[in-house]
Design a protein around this motif. Structure first.
Motif, PDB file in Angstrom:
ATOM      1  N   ALA A  95       0.815  -1.218   0.000  1.00  0.00           N
ATOM      2  CA  ALA A  95       0.000   0.000   0.000  1.00  0.00           C
ATOM      3  C   ALA A  95       0.847   1.266   0.000  1.00  0.00           C
ATOM      4  O   ALA A  95       0.398   2.301  -0.488  1.00  0.00           O
ATOM      5  CB  ALA A  95      -0.942  -0.007   1.202  1.00  0.00           C
ATOM      6  N   MET A  96       2.051   1.202   0.523  1.00  0.00           N
ATOM      7  CA  MET A  96       2.905   2.391   0.560  1.00  0.00           C
ATOM      8  C   MET A  96       3.436   2.766  -0.818  1.00  0.00           C
ATOM      9  O   MET A  96       4.060   3.817  -0.978  1.00  0.00           O
ATOM     10  CB  MET A  96       4.065   2.184   1.534  1.00  0.00           C
ATOM     11  CG  MET A  96       3.636   2.236   2.986  1.00  0.00           C
ATOM     12  SD  MET A  96       2.829   3.773   3.468  1.00  0.00           S
ATOM     13  CE  MET A  96       4.217   4.869   3.558  1.00  0.00           C
ATOM     14  N   VAL A  97       3.192   1.938  -1.819  1.00  0.00           N
ATOM     15  CA  VAL A  97       3.579   2.289  -3.187  1.00  0.00           C
ATOM     16  C   VAL A  97       2.814   3.536  -3.644  1.00  0.00           C
ATOM     17  O   VAL A  97       3.362   4.383  -4.348  1.00  0.00           O
ATOM     18  CB  VAL A  97       3.334   1.093  -4.145  1.00  0.00           C
ATOM     19  CG1 VAL A  97       3.498   1.508  -5.589  1.00  0.00           C
ATOM     20  CG2 VAL A  97       4.272  -0.048  -3.792  1.00  0.00           C
ATOM     21  N   VAL A  98       1.575   3.667  -3.197  1.00  0.00           N
ATOM     22  CA  VAL A  98       0.743   4.808  -3.633  1.00  0.00           C
ATOM     23  C   VAL A  98       1.324   6.138  -3.131  1.00  0.00           C
ATOM     24  O   VAL A  98       1.559   7.043  -3.943  1.00  0.00           O
ATOM     25  CB  VAL A  98      -0.722   4.612  -3.201  1.00  0.00           C
ATOM     26  CG1 VAL A  98      -1.539   5.850  -3.527  1.00  0.00           C
ATOM     27  CG2 VAL A  98      -1.310   3.384  -3.867  1.00  0.00           C
ATOM     28  N   PRO A  99       1.568   6.315  -1.822  1.00  0.00           N
ATOM     29  CA  PRO A  99       2.161   7.593  -1.412  1.00  0.00           C
ATOM     30  C   PRO A  99       3.550   7.826  -2.003  1.00  0.00           C
ATOM     31  O   PRO A  99       3.928   8.962  -2.282  1.00  0.00           O
ATOM     32  CB  PRO A  99       2.206   7.522   0.115  1.00  0.00           C
ATOM     33  CG  PRO A  99       1.872   6.149   0.485  1.00  0.00           C
ATOM     34  CD  PRO A  99       1.217   5.495  -0.671  1.00  0.00           C
ATOM     35  N   PHE A 100       4.288   6.751  -2.209  1.00  0.00           N
ATOM     36  CA  PHE A 100       5.597   6.894  -2.839  1.00  0.00           C
ATOM     37  C   PHE A 100       5.444   7.434  -4.258  1.00  0.00           C
ATOM     38  O   PHE A 100       6.170   8.356  -4.670  1.00  0.00           O
ATOM     39  CB  PHE A 100       6.315   5.540  -2.842  1.00  0.00           C
ATOM     40  CG  PHE A 100       7.691   5.577  -3.426  1.00  0.00           C
ATOM     41  CD1 PHE A 100       8.705   6.288  -2.810  1.00  0.00           C
ATOM     42  CD2 PHE A 100       7.971   4.911  -4.596  1.00  0.00           C
ATOM     43  CE1 PHE A 100       9.976   6.342  -3.356  1.00  0.00           C
ATOM     44  CE2 PHE A 100       9.232   4.940  -5.156  1.00  0.00           C
ATOM     45  CZ  PHE A 100      10.244   5.662  -4.530  1.00  0.00           C
ATOM     46  N   VAL A 112      -0.365  12.992  -0.190  1.00  0.00           N
ATOM     47  CA  VAL A 112       0.644  12.012   0.237  1.00  0.00           C
ATOM     48  C   VAL A 112       0.343  11.556   1.666  1.00  0.00           C
ATOM     49  O   VAL A 112       0.331  10.360   1.957  1.00  0.00           O
ATOM     50  CB  VAL A 112       2.071  12.601   0.130  1.00  0.00           C
ATOM     51  CG1 VAL A 112       3.094  11.622   0.687  1.00  0.00           C
ATOM     52  CG2 VAL A 112       2.391  12.961  -1.311  1.00  0.00           C
ATOM     53  N   ALA A 113       0.069  12.508   2.549  1.00  0.00           N
ATOM     54  CA  ALA A 113      -0.217  12.167   3.947  1.00  0.00           C
ATOM     55  C   ALA A 113      -1.499  11.344   4.056  1.00  0.00           C
ATOM     56  O   ALA A 113      -1.556  10.378   4.828  1.00  0.00           O
ATOM     57  CB  ALA A 113      -0.332  13.440   4.784  1.00  0.00           C
ATOM     58  N   ASN A 114      -2.501  11.717   3.293  1.00  0.00           N
ATOM     59  CA  ASN A 114      -3.745  10.945   3.337  1.00  0.00           C
ATOM     60  C   ASN A 114      -3.565   9.546   2.780  1.00  0.00           C
ATOM     61  O   ASN A 114      -4.146   8.588   3.306  1.00  0.00           O
ATOM     62  CB  ASN A 114      -4.856  11.690   2.598  1.00  0.00           C
ATOM     63  CG  ASN A 114      -5.514  12.714   3.487  1.00  0.00           C
ATOM     64  OD1 ASN A 114      -6.297  12.362   4.358  1.00  0.00           O
ATOM     65  ND2 ASN A 114      -5.164  13.977   3.306  1.00  0.00           N
ATOM     66  N   ALA A 115      -2.762   9.410   1.742  1.00  0.00           N
ATOM     67  CA  ALA A 115      -2.492   8.073   1.204  1.00  0.00           C
ATOM     68  C   ALA A 115      -1.727   7.233   2.219  1.00  0.00           C
ATOM     69  O   ALA A 115      -1.985   6.026   2.363  1.00  0.00           O
ATOM     70  CB  ALA A 115      -1.717   8.180  -0.108  1.00  0.00           C
ATOM     71  N   MET A 116      -0.805   7.865   2.952  1.00  0.00           N
ATOM     72  CA  MET A 116      -0.058   7.132   3.976  1.00  0.00           C
ATOM     73  C   MET A 116      -0.977   6.699   5.115  1.00  0.00           C
ATOM     74  O   MET A 116      -0.895   5.563   5.590  1.00  0.00           O
ATOM     75  CB  MET A 116       1.086   7.999   4.509  1.00  0.00           C
ATOM     76  CG  MET A 116       2.192   8.210   3.518  1.00  0.00           C
ATOM     77  SD  MET A 116       3.444   9.359   4.083  1.00  0.00           S
ATOM     78  CE  MET A 116       4.196   8.389   5.377  1.00  0.00           C
TER      79      MET A 116
END
Length: 140
Positions: A95-100, A112-116
């Motif tokens: 899932a951390m691929v999205v904020p990355f 970015v923060a919301n995706a994290m």
């Protein structure tokens, strides 16, 4: 239901309730304007803090209510916890691929923060559900 299973339910409930509360609070505070304009930092910090407090307080209340069960962790509980944490960790990694990706695309911090935060919540939910499924159906 074992003490550890009750703890998994508590953790799952705290993660879901606080994330839903965060989204609702963010929508209310945005007041019809763009979500990126809402005061999301303080809302997110309160949601994360509430999640931690709910999880810890729930464990304390559970331990006080059932003190005899609090220290009865057996090998099965440990194995279920280990596998649930592994599944949650794998989910978090994916899932951390999205904020990355959002960071690489130079998107605003709010997204970015919301995706994290969503990635952490999804990992908590998936890990807890994996534990609960293992308690109910076993694992192989």
């Amino acid at each position: 239901m074992s003490f550890e299973e009750k703890g998994a339910w508590l953790y799952l409930g705290a993660a879901v309730v606080t994330y839903v509360g965060y989204v609702v609070a963010l929508l209310v505070r945005a007041g019809g304007s763009a979500l990126s304009q809402a005061p999301w930092v303080s809302t997110m910090l309160w949601a994360i803090g509430a999640s931690i407090v709910l999880s810890v307080a729930g464990q304390v209340v559970l331990g006080v209510a059932r003190p005899s069960e609090a220290h009865e962790k057996d090998v099965r509980d440990e194995e279920i916890n280990r596998r649930g944490e592994f599944v949650g960790g794998m989910t978090l990694g994916v899932a951390m691929v999205v904020p990355f990706a959002l960071t690489l695309l130079e998107q605003p911090h709010v997204w970015v923060a919301n995706a994290m935060y969503l990635a952490f919540t999804v990992a908590a939910v998936v890990g807890s559900v994996a534990k609960l499924v293992a308690y109910r159906r076993g694992f192989r």
